[in-house]
Design an enzyme around this catalytic site. Sequence first.
Site, PDB file in Angstrom:
ATOM      1  N   ASP A 194      41.328  32.870  45.193  1.00  0.00           N
ATOM      2  CA  ASP A 194      41.205  34.321  45.301  1.00  0.00           C
ATOM      3  C   ASP A 194      42.591  34.950  45.392  1.00  0.00           C
ATOM      4  O   ASP A 194      43.286  34.779  46.389  1.00  0.00           O
ATOM      5  CB  ASP A 194      40.368  34.657  46.542  1.00  0.00           C
ATOM      6  CG  ASP A 194      40.113  36.147  46.695  1.00  0.00           C
ATOM      7  OD1 ASP A 194      40.540  36.931  45.826  1.00  0.00           O
ATOM      8  OD2 ASP A 194      39.467  36.522  47.703  1.00  0.00           O
ATOM      9  N   GLU A 215      39.500  34.715  41.383  1.00  0.00           N
ATOM     10  CA  GLU A 215      38.900  35.948  41.911  1.00  0.00           C
ATOM     11  C   GLU A 215      39.940  37.051  42.043  1.00  0.00           C
ATOM     12  O   GLU A 215      41.042  36.815  42.536  1.00  0.00           O
ATOM     13  CB  GLU A 215      38.273  35.667  43.277  1.00  0.00           C
ATOM     14  CG  GLU A 215      37.623  36.879  43.916  1.00  0.00           C
ATOM     15  CD  GLU A 215      36.904  36.545  45.197  1.00  0.00           C
ATOM     16  OE1 GLU A 215      36.707  37.462  46.026  1.00  0.00           O
ATOM     17  OE2 GLU A 215      36.538  35.354  45.392  1.00  0.00           O
ATOM     18  N   GLU A 219      33.803  42.511  44.683  1.00  0.00           N
ATOM     19  CA  GLU A 219      33.606  42.801  46.102  1.00  0.00           C
ATOM     20  C   GLU A 219      33.930  44.249  46.446  1.00  0.00           C
ATOM     21  O   GLU A 219      33.440  44.786  47.432  1.00  0.00           O
ATOM     22  CB  GLU A 219      34.441  41.861  46.960  1.00  0.00           C
ATOM     23  CG  GLU A 219      35.946  42.050  46.831  1.00  0.00           C
ATOM     24  CD  GLU A 219      36.725  41.033  47.642  1.00  0.00           C
ATOM     25  OE1 GLU A 219      37.101  41.356  48.782  1.00  0.00           O
ATOM     26  OE2 GLU A 219      36.939  39.913  47.152  1.00  0.00           O
ATOM     27  N   HIS A 235      29.338  38.151  47.113  1.00  0.00           N
ATOM     28  CA  HIS A 235      30.473  38.152  48.040  1.00  0.00           C
ATOM     29  C   HIS A 235      29.950  38.313  49.463  1.00  0.00           C
ATOM     30  O   HIS A 235      29.038  39.098  49.715  1.00  0.00           O
ATOM     31  CB  HIS A 235      31.392  39.319  47.671  1.00  0.00           C
ATOM     32  CG  HIS A 235      32.593  39.470  48.537  1.00  0.00           C
ATOM     33  ND1 HIS A 235      32.669  40.396  49.557  1.00  0.00           N
ATOM     34  CD2 HIS A 235      33.785  38.830  48.538  1.00  0.00           C
ATOM     35  CE1 HIS A 235      33.853  40.324  50.131  1.00  0.00           C
ATOM     36  NE2 HIS A 235      34.553  39.382  49.538  1.00  0.00           N
ATOM     37  N   HIS A 280      42.966  38.071  45.566  1.00  0.00           N
ATOM     38  CA  HIS A 280      42.721  39.206  46.456  1.00  0.00           C
ATOM     39  C   HIS A 280      43.242  40.537  45.905  1.00  0.00           C
ATOM     40  O   HIS A 280      43.467  41.491  46.648  1.00  0.00           O
ATOM     41  CB  HIS A 280      43.327  38.951  47.849  1.00  0.00           C
ATOM     42  CG  HIS A 280      42.439  39.417  48.971  1.00  0.00           C
ATOM     43  ND1 HIS A 280      42.446  40.698  49.442  1.00  0.00           N
ATOM     44  CD2 HIS A 280      41.501  38.758  49.707  1.00  0.00           C
ATOM     45  CE1 HIS A 280      41.568  40.831  50.423  1.00  0.00           C
ATOM     46  NE2 HIS A 280      40.973  39.659  50.600  1.00  0.00           N
TER      47      HIS A 280
END
Length: 413
Positions: free
Chosen positions: A225, A251, A277, A327, A227
């Site tokens: 991820d 991700e 998300e 998520h 982020h």
Amino acid sequence: MSPQSRRHAIRTAFASMVTAGAALSQKKDVPVPAKDNLKITRLETILVKPRWLFLKIHTNAGIVGLGEPVVEGRALTVAAAVKEIEPYLIGKDPRPVAHHWQAIYRHAFYRGGPVLTSALSGIDQALWDIKGKALGVPVYELLGGPTRNKVRVYAHAGTPEVMRAQMAKGFTAFKTGPSGSYSKKFPGGNNFHRYVEPPAEVDYIVERFAELRKAVGDGADIAIDFHGRVSPALARVLIKKLEPYNPMFIEEPINCQDHDIMADIARGTHIPIATGERVFTKWGFREVLEKKAASILQPDMCHAGGITEVRLIAGMAEAYYASVAPHNPLGPISLAAGVQLSAAIPNFLIQEQVSLGEGYIKQPLTVSNGYLNLPTTPGLGVELDENAMADKIGHDWRSPETYDGFDGSVVDW
């Protein structure tokens, strides 16, 4: 017995039957006939450590629906939003869930966004929980029945030691982040990456991922991820260098708001790109799918619109041959809602979790060979353990304040 006495006895017996039936309908897990009067009486929000917000929707039948309406770091804000929605729900039958979703969403002139949609998401979860309990079936049965008999989940891990420990607990899939060298130089330093990094830093990040792959072997899945805090330029370099180690998916390789650039990145790699998300409702995910920005959608059950909306998002994804990996960095109610939805859709991939409910629900979930069995109890399938939760009530969790260790400028969390 005289005819009058007989009629009196029959009336008395019938009254007793009605009273017994009414009392029976008050008990948990006993179906409530559709024609019966079922009304919402109260909404109750509870701050729960570490950073969660739980919702109870009470009814006149004694059935309580559970939901998790929260934005991380904005729990009180979402609680206020739920309170503002409460007057609409009080006195109404909770069972027409889709109708209530439309009313709550569309009666607001300013729609969507993280706060309002998260409040709606938690309410939606709780309404589905009530409906399932009233009918005596798990929510996935109301969504067309199960498409699978168990749900795969993954754990979070950043070191080989943690991954091996999680494998011992039954996990076969993991998610990590790009672990840079800055954590050795600055407190919290691995929370940022500069727009362009020197080759040594890129290699350091890739080597840490390679160590994780070596620790668990090729039989396990490891997602990474970014982020959304990595620049497009750096993301392209990192992805290319990570490809030999076969991440399950990348991700949020860049900021989730730029779907055009994310689509360009997706075209440049064979590794699946995942996002979602911080995308809300079917309208937000439509653009992701149309632009082919990701092949794995990650709607959050607490943010994207709840069970009602994520089911529609999954249907849209299926039309684009995309899969869904809900998520969930939050609590056990969110997980329970995700499991119910994941059980019912055909294009489910894997479910995120950080808590199986120990210390929060009466029967914590258990992982076996990487999977959770489908719940069989009505509604969402979880009940809060009020005694275990007693020492976890209340929190003042705030989002971390992150700054560049080199020059002190603000960087993304």
